[in-house]
Write a protein that holds these residues in place. Structure first.
Motif, PDB file in Angstrom:
ATOM      1  N   HIS A  41       0.870  -0.986   0.173  1.00  0.00           N
ATOM      2  CA  HIS A  41       0.016   0.056  -0.021  1.00  0.00           C
ATOM      3  C   HIS A  41       0.955   1.350  -0.101  1.00  0.00           C
ATOM      4  O   HIS A  41       1.132   1.940   0.973  1.00  0.00           O
ATOM      5  N   LEU A  42       1.470   1.642  -1.271  1.00  0.00           N
ATOM      6  CA  LEU A  42       2.367   2.566  -1.239  1.00  0.00           C
ATOM      7  C   LEU A  42       1.841   3.829  -2.041  1.00  0.00           C
ATOM      8  O   LEU A  42       0.799   3.376  -3.025  1.00  0.00           O
ATOM      9  N   GLN A  43       2.292   5.091  -1.785  1.00  0.00           N
ATOM     10  CA  GLN A  43       1.814   6.212  -2.704  1.00  0.00           C
ATOM     11  C   GLN A  43       2.599   5.902  -4.134  1.00  0.00           C
ATOM     12  O   GLN A  43       3.721   5.805  -3.982  1.00  0.00           O
TER      13      GLN A  43
END
Length: 87
Positions: A41-43
């Motif tokens: 869940h990374l930008q």
């Protein structure tokens, strides 16, 4: 009889609550309690986007030109619809 029922009800309620109302929760710093994002869940960063094809860029420029023209027409219409009487 009523006193016995009342005392029993109070005792049951006290046991059910377990004394949690008397023990306040400790204050913590909210900045340190922010959970970390799960793995995966990374930008997204700029390197994760693909480059636009020339056809997509041409379409985007046409849309931008159309939007600019519509904005100019909207401003002209706003000037013609000025119904202020200078009150």
């Amino acid at each position: 009889m009523r006193k016995t029922l009342l005392a029993t009800a109070i005792l049951v309620n006290a046991l059910a609550l377990g004394g949690t109302a008397a023990m306040p929760t400790p204050m913590t710093n909210p900045a340190t309690t922010v959970p970390q994002a799960p793995i995966g869940h990374l930008q997204p960063g700029p390197s994760r986007f693909r480059r636009a094809r020339p056809a997509e860029q041409a379409e985007q420029q046409q849309m931008s030109a159309y939007d600019a023209e519509q904005q100019k027409l909207d401003e002209q219409l706003d000037q013609r619809l000025n119904i202020c009487r200078g009150c």
